[in-house]
Motif scaffolding. Sequence first.
Motif, PDB file in Angstrom:
ATOM      1  N   ILE A 294       0.837  -1.205   0.000  1.00  0.00           N
ATOM      2  CA  ILE A 294       0.000   0.000   0.000  1.00  0.00           C
ATOM      3  C   ILE A 294       0.871   1.254   0.000  1.00  0.00           C
ATOM      4  N   VAL A 295       1.871   1.274   0.899  1.00  0.00           N
ATOM      5  CA  VAL A 295       2.764   2.438   0.965  1.00  0.00           C
ATOM      6  C   VAL A 295       3.575   2.566  -0.321  1.00  0.00           C
ATOM      7  N   ALA A 296       4.082   1.448  -0.837  1.00  0.00           N
ATOM      8  CA  ALA A 296       4.881   1.486  -2.066  1.00  0.00           C
ATOM      9  C   ALA A 296       4.075   2.058  -3.228  1.00  0.00           C
ATOM     10  N   CYS A 297       2.843   1.619  -3.380  1.00  0.00           N
ATOM     11  CA  CYS A 297       2.015   2.111  -4.486  1.00  0.00           C
ATOM     12  C   CYS A 297       1.797   3.615  -4.388  1.00  0.00           C
ATOM     13  N   CYS A 298       1.515   4.104  -3.197  1.00  0.00           N
ATOM     14  CA  CYS A 298       1.304   5.542  -3.042  1.00  0.00           C
ATOM     15  C   CYS A 298       2.559   6.321  -3.416  1.00  0.00           C
ATOM     16  N   LEU A 299       3.699   5.899  -2.901  1.00  0.00           N
ATOM     17  CA  LEU A 299       4.948   6.623  -3.167  1.00  0.00           C
ATOM     18  C   LEU A 299       5.352   6.538  -4.637  1.00  0.00           C
ATOM     19  N   LYS A 300       4.886   5.503  -5.349  1.00  0.00           N
ATOM     20  CA  LYS A 300       5.191   5.340  -6.768  1.00  0.00           C
ATOM     21  C   LYS A 300       4.093   5.921  -7.653  1.00  0.00           C
ATOM     22  N   ASP A 301       3.031   6.482  -7.026  1.00  0.00           N
ATOM     23  CA  ASP A 301       1.912   7.073  -7.751  1.00  0.00           C
ATOM     24  C   ASP A 301       1.204   6.045  -8.631  1.00  0.00           C
ATOM     25  N   ILE A 302       1.049   4.841  -8.092  1.00  0.00           N
ATOM     26  CA  ILE A 302       0.345   3.775  -8.806  1.00  0.00           C
ATOM     27  C   ILE A 302      -0.982   3.504  -8.097  1.00  0.00           C
ATOM     28  N   PRO A 303      -2.107   3.744  -8.743  1.00  0.00           N
ATOM     29  CA  PRO A 303      -3.397   3.469  -8.114  1.00  0.00           C
ATOM     30  C   PRO A 303      -3.530   1.982  -7.797  1.00  0.00           C
ATOM     31  N   PHE A 304      -4.296   1.672  -6.752  1.00  0.00           N
ATOM     32  CA  PHE A 304      -4.410   0.270  -6.355  1.00  0.00           C
ATOM     33  C   PHE A 304      -5.787  -0.034  -5.791  1.00  0.00           C
ATOM     34  N   ARG A 305      -6.120  -1.312  -5.800  1.00  0.00           N
ATOM     35  CA  ARG A 305      -7.272  -1.846  -5.076  1.00  0.00           C
ATOM     36  C   ARG A 305      -6.861  -3.207  -4.545  1.00  0.00           C
ATOM     37  N   VAL A 306      -6.829  -3.331  -3.207  1.00  0.00           N
ATOM     38  CA  VAL A 306      -6.376  -4.579  -2.591  1.00  0.00           C
ATOM     39  C   VAL A 306      -7.487  -5.150  -1.717  1.00  0.00           C
ATOM     40  N   ARG A 307      -7.509  -6.470  -1.641  1.00  0.00           N
ATOM     41  CA  ARG A 307      -8.538  -7.197  -0.901  1.00  0.00           C
ATOM     42  C   ARG A 307      -7.870  -8.091   0.154  1.00  0.00           C
ATOM     43  N   GLY A 308      -8.706  -8.772   0.922  1.00  0.00           N
ATOM     44  CA  GLY A 308      -8.193  -9.720   1.911  1.00  0.00           C
ATOM     45  C   GLY A 308      -7.578  -9.067   3.130  1.00  0.00           C
ATOM     46  N   LEU A 309      -8.109  -7.902   3.532  1.00  0.00           N
ATOM     47  CA  LEU A 309      -7.527  -7.147   4.637  1.00  0.00           C
ATOM     48  C   LEU A 309      -8.304  -7.312   5.944  1.00  0.00           C
ATOM     49  N   GLU A 310      -9.245  -8.243   5.990  1.00  0.00           N
ATOM     50  CA  GLU A 310     -10.116  -8.355   7.171  1.00  0.00           C
ATOM     51  C   GLU A 310      -9.328  -8.498   8.470  1.00  0.00           C
ATOM     52  N   THR A 311      -8.287  -9.316   8.473  1.00  0.00           N
ATOM     53  CA  THR A 311      -7.553  -9.563   9.720  1.00  0.00           C
ATOM     54  C   THR A 311      -6.692  -8.384  10.136  1.00  0.00           C
ATOM     55  N   LEU A 312      -6.483  -7.417   9.254  1.00  0.00           N
ATOM     56  CA  LEU A 312      -5.643  -6.272   9.614  1.00  0.00           C
ATOM     57  C   LEU A 312      -6.274  -5.400  10.695  1.00  0.00           C
ATOM     58  N   HIS A 313      -7.577  -5.538  10.883  1.00  0.00           N
ATOM     59  CA  HIS A 313      -8.255  -4.739  11.905  1.00  0.00           C
ATOM     60  C   HIS A 313      -7.900  -5.203  13.315  1.00  0.00           C
ATOM     61  N   VAL A 314      -7.422  -6.445  13.477  1.00  0.00           N
ATOM     62  CA  VAL A 314      -7.151  -6.987  14.816  1.00  0.00           C
ATOM     63  C   VAL A 314      -5.683  -7.369  14.968  1.00  0.00           C
ATOM     64  N   LYS A 315      -4.812  -6.665  14.275  1.00  0.00           N
ATOM     65  CA  LYS A 315      -3.373  -6.867  14.458  1.00  0.00           C
ATOM     66  C   LYS A 315      -2.889  -6.004  15.623  1.00  0.00           C
ATOM     67  N   GLU A 316      -1.575  -5.720  15.669  1.00  0.00           N
ATOM     68  CA  GLU A 316      -1.038  -4.889  16.750  1.00  0.00           C
ATOM     69  C   GLU A 316      -1.760  -3.543  16.838  1.00  0.00           C
ATOM     70  N   CYS A 317      -2.227  -3.067  15.702  1.00  0.00           N
ATOM     71  CA  CYS A 317      -3.169  -1.948  15.664  1.00  0.00           C
ATOM     72  C   CYS A 317      -4.161  -2.259  14.546  1.00  0.00           C
ATOM     73  N   ASP A 318      -5.141  -1.406  14.371  1.00  0.00           N
ATOM     74  CA  ASP A 318      -6.037  -1.541  13.220  1.00  0.00           C
ATOM     75  C   ASP A 318      -5.277  -0.963  12.028  1.00  0.00           C
ATOM     76  N   ARG A 319      -4.623  -1.843  11.257  1.00  0.00           N
ATOM     77  CA  ARG A 319      -3.723  -1.376  10.201  1.00  0.00           C
ATOM     78  C   ARG A 319      -4.461  -0.706   9.044  1.00  0.00           C
ATOM     79  N   VAL A 320      -5.709  -1.039   8.843  1.00  0.00           N
ATOM     80  CA  VAL A 320      -6.469  -0.355   7.790  1.00  0.00           C
ATOM     81  C   VAL A 320      -6.691   1.100   8.192  1.00  0.00           C
ATOM     82  N   ALA A 321      -7.230   1.310   9.388  1.00  0.00           N
ATOM     83  CA  ALA A 321      -7.476   2.675   9.865  1.00  0.00           C
ATOM     84  C   ALA A 321      -6.174   3.457   9.983  1.00  0.00           C
ATOM     85  N   ALA A 322      -5.109   2.789  10.473  1.00  0.00           N
ATOM     86  CA  ALA A 322      -3.825   3.470  10.661  1.00  0.00           C
ATOM     87  C   ALA A 322      -3.217   3.901   9.335  1.00  0.00           C
TER      88      ALA A 322
END
Length: 402
Positions: A294-322
């Motif tokens: 996600i960070v790489a795409c932004c810094l490279k100015d490449i639009p993206f759409r990624v899926r499968g992020l459900e578990t990121l909400h319950v990691k060390e932080c909510d990585r989607v919101a962060a």
Amino acid sequence: MDRVIAWDKTKIEGVVVLPASKSISNRALVLCALAGCPVPENLSDSDDTRVLREALSSSNRLVNVGHAGTAMRFLTAYFALKGGTWELTGSERMKQRPVQVLVDALRNLGAKIAYMDEEGYPPLWITSAPLQGGRSLVLDASISSQYVSALMMIAPLLPGGLTLDLEERIVSAAYIRMTASMMRLFGVDVCLEGGKIVVPEKEYIPVNLRVESDWTAASYFYEVLSIVGQGEIFISDLKKDSLQGDALQYSLWERLGVRTEWRESDILLRASGENTDLFEADFTEMPDLALTFIVACCLKDIPFRVRGLETLHVKECDRVAASICELRKLGYELKVPVHGELCWNRERNALTSLEIDTYQDHRMVMAFAPAGLKLPGLVIRNAGVVSKSFPTFWEQLGKLLI
């Protein structure tokens, strides 16, 4: 400890030494404890692995795992099998991470586990009770594969073994396959068939293991090379046929300008300059890599759409919101099309801050650090939290960028 980043590189050349795989190390520690054999060679020096190793060898009945989610899940099952009385707790964030699916499954096997605070969350009070096997458990596999792995590893030592029927969408299935492969190394013939896992009753066979390097840690150096766009990086002790599901990331980086050349048990990363116009990917099998892409795409100015992020909400932080919050500071406006997805269509806003909050999350630190290559003066808050999985991260990154 905060870090101010002021790198200015137009080409990357160097060698990186990665830590041992945290995922393999943590499973190996539990399996060695159950098999009664010495700890593996080349064990990860991460905080997570250290915490787990200390807990497995300690007689202290109060075990605090800090931020180590894997340790929390694996130890819950291990202590329920081992017997005795244990208080299992962790950091404030750990007390917000759900564990009810695993606790309910263990209670169905006869375990005596009580919640000491909020229902469904640590801390836990575990007391002696004989566990019963020879049955089939239905398990929700949509929250964490670590619940499944925790049950799988104790299953051979239950009378009659155990069958797990996995419901809902199975997340991080590669980690379940890793657990099964490692159990086979210890002499237990695990059968995986779709959503069914059959583990027979059998004693583990002691073995000697050497842990390979961590493919997840490699992602940050793919990211660096992708953002800079020129050069090459040599990384040793990474195998194409690795037990680690994150080894498959190499094919995704080809779409972001980095090719992988295989050299026996080593790899050479080369910048190709060939970038996709739109990056799309499903990270269900590789959730720990999502932030990096996600960070790489932004810094490279490449639009993206990624899926499968459900578990990121319950990691060390909510990585989607962060990620949404911190990238907005840098001028990138991300959107959530539906739950479990994230996208960016090049929508920009004003840069409001170069200070990145990392929420006590090691992967937030490591994913955002390469952004300093495009944004000199970037400040990474609490940069030392990388010790959770990659204590020498800043040293290895610095070698490439001096």
